[in-house]
Design an enzyme around this catalytic site. Structure first.
Site, PDB file in Angstrom:
ATOM      1  N   TYR A   1       0.860  -1.286   0.111  1.00 43.82           N
ATOM      2  CA  TYR A   1      -0.230  -0.096  -0.107  1.00 43.82           C
ATOM      3  C   TYR A   1       0.847   1.424   0.059  1.00 43.82           C
ATOM      4  CZ  TYR A   1      -4.414  -2.615   0.567  1.00 43.82           C
ATOM      5  OH  TYR A   1      -5.438  -3.431   0.251  1.00 43.82           O
ATOM      6  N   VAL A   2       2.033   1.057   0.642  1.00 44.16           N
ATOM      7  CA  VAL A   2       2.827   2.394   0.690  1.00 44.16           C
ATOM      8  C   VAL A   2       3.942   2.432  -0.773  1.00 44.16           C
ATOM      9  CG1 VAL A   2       4.772   3.468   1.790  1.00 44.16           C
ATOM     10  CG2 VAL A   2       2.906   2.860   3.066  1.00 44.16           C
TER      11      VAL A   2
ATOM     12  N   GLU B   1       6.591   7.839   5.830  1.00 46.08           N
ATOM     13  CA  GLU B   1       5.417   8.050   4.996  1.00 46.08           C
ATOM     14  C   GLU B   1       4.185   8.313   5.889  1.00 46.08           C
ATOM     15  OE1 GLU B   1       5.485   8.581   1.440  1.00 46.08           O
ATOM     16  OE2 GLU B   1       3.682   9.376   2.462  1.00 46.08           O
TER      17      GLU B   1
ATOM     18  N   LYS C   1       7.429   9.669  13.538  1.00 42.94           N
ATOM     19  CA  LYS C   1       6.019   8.936  12.765  1.00 42.94           C
ATOM     20  C   LYS C   1       5.199   8.255  13.636  1.00 42.94           C
ATOM     21  CE  LYS C   1       3.923   6.709   9.975  1.00 42.94           C
ATOM     22  NZ  LYS C   1       2.724   7.095   9.036  1.00 42.94           N
TER      23      LYS C   1
ATOM     24  N   CYS D   1      -2.054   0.382  11.017  1.00 44.98           N
ATOM     25  CA  CYS D   1      -1.037   1.336  11.576  1.00 44.98           C
ATOM     26  C   CYS D   1      -1.219   1.720  12.844  1.00 44.98           C
ATOM     27  CB  CYS D   1      -0.542   2.570  10.530  1.00 44.98           C
ATOM     28  SG  CYS D   1       0.221   1.586   9.173  1.00 44.98           S
ATOM     29  N   PHE D   2      -2.535   2.352  13.105  1.00 43.65           N
ATOM     30  CA  PHE D   2      -2.764   3.129  14.297  1.00 43.65           C
ATOM     31  C   PHE D   2      -2.649   2.291  15.498  1.00 43.65           C
ATOM     32  CE2 PHE D   2      -5.667   6.861  13.016  1.00 43.65           C
ATOM     33  CZ  PHE D   2      -4.520   7.532  12.355  1.00 43.65           C
TER      34      PHE D   2
ATOM     35  N   ARG E   1      -7.224  -4.378   6.773  1.00 41.97           N
ATOM     36  CA  ARG E   1      -6.543  -4.844   7.876  1.00 41.97           C
ATOM     37  C   ARG E   1      -7.302  -3.895   9.204  1.00 41.97           C
ATOM     38  NH1 ARG E   1      -0.717  -3.726   5.272  1.00 41.97           N
ATOM     39  NH2 ARG E   1      -1.925  -2.051   4.461  1.00 41.97           N
TER      40      ARG E   1
HETATM   41  P1  NAD Z   1       2.031  -4.292   2.833  1.00 48.19           P
HETATM   42  O1  NAD Z   1       2.111  -5.373   3.403  1.00 48.19           O
HETATM   43  O2  NAD Z   1       1.215  -3.625   2.068  1.00 48.19           O
HETATM   44  O3  NAD Z   1       3.257  -4.276   1.885  1.00 48.19           O
HETATM   45  C1  NAD Z   1       4.562  -4.553   2.366  1.00 48.19           C
HETATM   46  C2  NAD Z   1       5.230  -5.466   1.234  1.00 48.19           C
HETATM   47  O4  NAD Z   1       6.626  -5.801   1.554  1.00 48.19           O
HETATM   48  C3  NAD Z   1       4.522  -6.797   0.926  1.00 48.19           C
HETATM   49  O5  NAD Z   1       4.217  -6.918  -0.380  1.00 48.19           O
HETATM   50  C4  NAD Z   1       5.787  -7.838   1.373  1.00 48.19           C
HETATM   51  O6  NAD Z   1       5.635  -9.016   0.562  1.00 48.19           O
HETATM   52  C5  NAD Z   1       6.995  -6.912   0.872  1.00 48.19           C
HETATM   53  N1  NAD Z   1       8.381  -7.263   1.674  1.00 48.19           N
HETATM   54  C6  NAD Z   1       8.360  -8.066   2.751  1.00 48.19           C
HETATM   55  N2  NAD Z   1       9.846  -8.292   3.111  1.00 48.19           N
HETATM   56  C7  NAD Z   1      10.305  -8.021   1.793  1.00 48.19           C
HETATM   57  C8  NAD Z   1      11.922  -7.912   1.377  1.00 48.19           C
HETATM   58  N3  NAD Z   1      12.748  -8.419   2.086  1.00 48.19           N
HETATM   59  N4  NAD Z   1      11.815  -7.601  -0.038  1.00 48.19           N
HETATM   60  C9  NAD Z   1      11.037  -7.174  -0.947  1.00 48.19           C
HETATM   61  N5  NAD Z   1       9.676  -7.038  -0.552  1.00 48.19           N
HETATM   62  C10 NAD Z   1       9.312  -7.442   0.949  1.00 48.19           C
HETATM   63  O7  NAD Z   1       2.404  -2.858   3.886  1.00 48.19           O
HETATM   64  P2  NAD Z   1       2.259  -1.259   3.499  1.00 48.19           P
HETATM   65  O8  NAD Z   1       1.056  -1.007   4.041  1.00 48.19           O
HETATM   66  O9  NAD Z   1       2.833  -1.049   2.396  1.00 48.19           O
HETATM   67  O10 NAD Z   1       3.167  -0.782   4.763  1.00 48.19           O
HETATM   68  C11 NAD Z   1       4.275  -0.854   4.517  1.00 48.19           C
HETATM   69  C12 NAD Z   1       5.179   0.258   5.730  1.00 48.19           C
HETATM   70  O11 NAD Z   1       4.628   1.325   5.506  1.00 48.19           O
HETATM   71  C13 NAD Z   1       4.702  -0.343   7.113  1.00 48.19           C
HETATM   72  O12 NAD Z   1       5.769  -0.189   8.053  1.00 48.19           O
HETATM   73  C14 NAD Z   1       3.546   0.318   7.587  1.00 48.19           C
HETATM   74  O13 NAD Z   1       3.550   0.793   8.792  1.00 48.19           O
HETATM   75  C15 NAD Z   1       4.129   1.770   6.875  1.00 48.19           C
HETATM   76  N6  NAD Z   1       2.862   2.723   6.428  1.00 48.19           N
HETATM   77  C16 NAD Z   1       1.756   2.327   5.936  1.00 48.19           C
HETATM   78  C17 NAD Z   1       0.768   3.180   5.472  1.00 48.19           C
HETATM   79  C18 NAD Z   1      -0.442   2.721   4.796  1.00 48.19           C
HETATM   80  O14 NAD Z   1      -1.384   3.440   4.752  1.00 48.19           O
HETATM   81  N7  NAD Z   1      -0.677   1.237   4.642  1.00 48.19           N
HETATM   82  C19 NAD Z   1       1.042   4.554   5.795  1.00 48.19           C
HETATM   83  C20 NAD Z   1       2.367   4.937   6.233  1.00 48.19           C
HETATM   84  C21 NAD Z   1       3.395   4.096   6.597  1.00 48.19           C
HETATM   85  C1  UGA Z   2      -3.241   6.851   8.944  1.00 45.99           C
HETATM   86  C2  UGA Z   2      -2.583   8.358   8.988  1.00 45.99           C
HETATM   87  O1  UGA Z   2      -3.944   9.293   8.697  1.00 45.99           O
HETATM   88  C3  UGA Z   2      -1.647   8.477   8.166  1.00 45.99           C
HETATM   89  O2  UGA Z   2      -1.190   9.812   8.160  1.00 45.99           O
HETATM   90  C4  UGA Z   2      -0.529   7.341   8.340  1.00 45.99           C
HETATM   91  O3  UGA Z   2       0.328   7.624   7.255  1.00 45.99           O
HETATM   92  C5  UGA Z   2      -1.174   6.208   8.155  1.00 45.99           C
HETATM   93  O4  UGA Z   2      -2.213   5.906   9.070  1.00 45.99           O
HETATM   94  C6  UGA Z   2      -0.241   5.229   8.417  1.00 45.99           C
HETATM   95  O5  UGA Z   2       0.890   5.286   9.358  1.00 45.99           O
HETATM   96  O6  UGA Z   2      -0.672   4.075   7.947  1.00 45.99           O
HETATM   97  P1  UGA Z   2      -4.910   5.691   7.422  1.00 45.99           P
HETATM   98  O7  UGA Z   2      -4.872   4.570   8.518  1.00 45.99           O
HETATM   99  O8  UGA Z   2      -4.645   5.111   5.894  1.00 45.99           O
HETATM  100  O9  UGA Z   2      -3.834   6.678   7.758  1.00 45.99           O
HETATM  101  O10 UGA Z   2      -6.239   6.275   7.414  1.00 45.99           O
HETATM  102  P2  UGA Z   2      -6.740   7.323   8.432  1.00 45.99           P
HETATM  103  O11 UGA Z   2      -7.868   8.433   7.428  1.00 45.99           O
HETATM  104  O12 UGA Z   2      -6.105   8.082   9.403  1.00 45.99           O
HETATM  105  O13 UGA Z   2      -8.040   6.554   9.196  1.00 45.99           O
HETATM  106  C7  UGA Z   2      -7.761   5.544  10.107  1.00 45.99           C
HETATM  107  C8  UGA Z   2      -8.962   5.203  10.633  1.00 45.99           C
HETATM  108  O14 UGA Z   2      -9.460   6.072  11.396  1.00 45.99           O
HETATM  109  C9  UGA Z   2     -10.115   4.596   9.827  1.00 45.99           C
HETATM  110  O15 UGA Z   2     -10.729   3.403  10.287  1.00 45.99           O
HETATM  111  C10 UGA Z   2     -10.894   5.803   9.846  1.00 45.99           C
HETATM  112  O16 UGA Z   2     -12.368   5.510   9.784  1.00 45.99           O
HETATM  113  C11 UGA Z   2     -10.749   6.337  11.340  1.00 45.99           C
HETATM  114  N1  UGA Z   2     -11.216   7.810  11.561  1.00 45.99           N
HETATM  115  C12 UGA Z   2     -10.447   8.737  10.883  1.00 45.99           C
HETATM  116  C13 UGA Z   2     -12.056   8.360  12.556  1.00 45.99           C
HETATM  117  O17 UGA Z   2     -12.952   6.904  13.066  1.00 45.99           O
HETATM  118  N2  UGA Z   2     -12.466   9.292  12.615  1.00 45.99           N
HETATM  119  C14 UGA Z   2     -11.585  10.282  12.127  1.00 45.99           C
HETATM  120  O18 UGA Z   2     -12.047  11.575  12.272  1.00 45.99           O
HETATM  121  C15 UGA Z   2     -10.840  10.090  11.021  1.00 45.99           C
END
Ligand code: NAD
Ligand code: UGA
Length: 467
Positions: A15-16, A169, A224, A280-281, A350
């Site tokens: 997703y990132v 991120e 972060k 993440c939260f 998730r």
């Molecule tokens: P994700 O599970 O969607 O993706 C991670 C990917 O990394 C998987 O596809 C996995 O197969 C791959 N991977 C694992 N080990 C590997 C390796 N050694 N080499 C190559 N690929 C490998 O996870 P995500 O949601 O993208 O999150 C990634 C990180 O970013 C996490 O630490 C998360 O906390 C952080 N983050 C997530 C979000 C979000 O909105 N999802 C936002 C900000 C930060």
């Molecule tokens: C959150 C942060 O907003 C991002 O800045 C961060 O990068 C990310 O986590 C991460 O590290 O993964 P995300 O979880 O994708 O992003 O989405 P949010 O919009 O933050 O919503 C998180 C949860 O809170 C959702 O279930 C949403 O419905 C809930 N939420 C959000 C509320 O219940 N009330 C609100 O006012 C806002």
């Protein structure tokens, strides 16, 4: 120009990694960006010509992918070559909460970060900048540095060097593309000036200089976790007040608007909900709690842990309200859940509050019909750890997926709105009401329904934070 990086590799196509690199590639046409993953199916899906089949759904993502994929953005299985060819490697792999061993249920599992560092150590050539994009506990950069360093000492022939930066991120799912194009800020932590300059130069292709903050590496890692903890804390705070509203006749939307107009509080992140979900939260707060305990800061640990405990209570309490309103028993009753993703505009489930609430209702014997515009039957089966099953009058605690809402609500006792999808905001309640069993209930946990439209039907409405 020494500040120009020409080849970037990103480990992790999730997703990132996917959306972040797509935007980076589109803003930096002179940089070749290769995204790799150990999950070959995921890479195949990113390369799918049918853009509806990309592994991540994000508004606007398909357009960007179609513009840059095959030009300067590549999704590849060849991890070795991609690292070897790159001057800069982003680590964007998963860092979930550990489920066993020391620190289980609190600490982040860093095995994927470690394996990434080992891959870089093994395949890198020349000087490589390694950027932590994954969310990691403070001091993780030290671990990465140690692995990179040890590879050098074990392989004397190679003349490799590394610098490690942190650049977490902040994108939110559902608005990822906009967040990446117009971020509030970009954070870079590190101590190697040259590498920092190079990473800044990449971001400066589209992000104004004043929005690029440079800190020491530990501040960056901790910021972060702190940002997510603060955001989640606001949700638990507003959800706690929603419960008081329901008891007193106050209305949460009015309270949110009233406090949010104080600029010191601000009006964002004040929507009451069935609880925060997403990958993440919870994970990041648990991580903060773990770190606090590790450093002997028990009061700090307890403070943040309560944010999660309130969130868990919220999901439990909503399930209880549903059972209570349906005469204290839902055994054999048909309940329609609208929304399974953790928020609108994403296919991600998730830690979705829908999972816990669905499980609670199933345990109480309900027959659930689940609908979501972006989440598939298969994904729900995995999340609930229970296969779907057509309604069988003799079996309780079963669920099935229904794409057609009007079909789903036939003879249902209740509808529970769990995700704020646009599709659910303008339903034809008169029509729906006609096919539900009476007395019928609607539980609106997102406050998206227009009460006046329900009031002209026999449906009973319960709204979170209002009653
Ligand atoms: P994700 O599970 O969607 O993706 C991670 C990917 O990394 C998987 O596809 C996995 O197969 C791959 N991977 C694992 N080990 C590997 C390796 N050694 N080499 C190559 N690929 C490998 O996870 P995500 O949601 O993208 O999150 C990634 C990180 O970013 C996490 O630490 C998360 O906390 C952080 N983050 C997530 C979000 C979000 O909105 N999802 C936002 C900000 C930060
Ligand atoms: C959150 C942060 O907003 C991002 O800045 C961060 O990068 C990310 O986590 C991460 O590290 O993964 P995300 O979880 O994708 O992003 O989405 P949010 O919009 O933050 O919503 C998180 C949860 O809170 C959702 O279930 C949403 O419905 C809930 N939420 C959000 C509320 O219940 N009330 C609100 O006012 C806002």
């Amino acid at each position: 120009n020494v500040n120009i990086v020409k080849n970037i590799c990103c480990l992790g196509a999730g997703y990132v990694g996917g959306p972040t690199m797509a935007v980076l590639a589109s803003k930096c046409p002179n940089i070749k960006v290769t995204v790799v993953d150990i999950d070959l199916n995921k890479i195949a899906a990113w390369n799918n010509q049918n853009l509806d089949k990309l592994p991540v759904f994000e508004p606007g993502l398909d357009k960007i992918i179609s513009k840059v994929r095959g030009k300067n953005l590549f999704f590849s299985n060849d991890i070795e070559k991609s690292i070897k060819d790159s001057e800069l490697v982003f680590i964007s792999v998963n860092t979930p909460t550990k489920i066993k061993g020391f620190g289980a249920f609190y600490a982040s599992d860093l095995k994927w970060v470690e394996s990434s560092a080992r891959q870089v150590a093994k395949y890198a050539s020349g000087h490589t900048i390694v950027v932590e994009k994954s969310t990691v506990p403070v001091k993780t950069a030290e671990l990465i540095k140690k692995i990179l360093k040890s590879s050098n000492s074990s392989n004397k022939k190679k003349e490799n060097s590394f610098s490690v930066l942190s650049s977490p991120e902040f994108l939110a799912e559902g608005s990822a593309i906009n967040d990446l194009i117009n971020p509030d800020r970009v954070l870079i932590g590190g101590d190697n000036e040259e590498s920092i300059k190079k990473l800044c130069a990449i971001y400066e292709n589209w992000i104004p200089k004043e929005k690029i903050l440079v800190t020491n590496i530990w501040s960056s890692e901790l910021s972060k976790l702190t940002a997510n903890a603060f955001l989640a804390q606001r949700i638990s705070s507003i959800n706690s007040i929603a419960a008081i509203c329901e008891k007193t006749g106050a209305e949460i939307k009015e309270v949110s608007a009233a406090i949010g107009s104080d600029t010191r509080i601000g009006n964002k992140f004040l929507l009451s909900s069935p609880g925060f979900g997403g990958s993440c939260f919870q994970k990041d707060i648990l991580n903060l709690v773990y770190l606090s305990r590790y450093y002997g800061l028990d009061h700090v640990a307890k403070y943040w842990e309560n944010v999660i405990s309130l969130n868990n209570w919220q999901k439990e309490r909503i399930s209880e309200v549903i059972v209570d309103k349906l005469f204290g028993t839902i055994t054999g009753k048909k309940i329609v859940l609208l929304g399974f993703s953790f928020k609108a505009n994403t296919n991600d489930t998730r830690e979705s509050p829908s999972i816990d609430i669905a499980k609670n209702l199933l345990e109480n014997g309900a027959k659930l019909v689940i609908n979501d515009p972006r989440v598939s039957n298969k994904q729900i089966e995995l999340a609930l750890n229970q296969p779907s099953k057509e309604i069988d009058h003799n079996v309780e605690g079963i669920w099935y997926y229904e794409e057609d809402i009007l079909e789903a609500v036939k003879s249902a006792d209740a509808i529970v709105i769990l995700t704020e999808w646009q599709e659910y905001k303008n339903l034809n309640w008169e029509l729906i009401s006609k096919s539900m069993r009476k007395p019928s209930w609607v539980f609106d946990t997102r406050g998206i329904i227009n009460r006046r439209e329900i009031d002209v039907t026999p449906i009973n409405l319960w709204t979170l934070g209002k009653g």
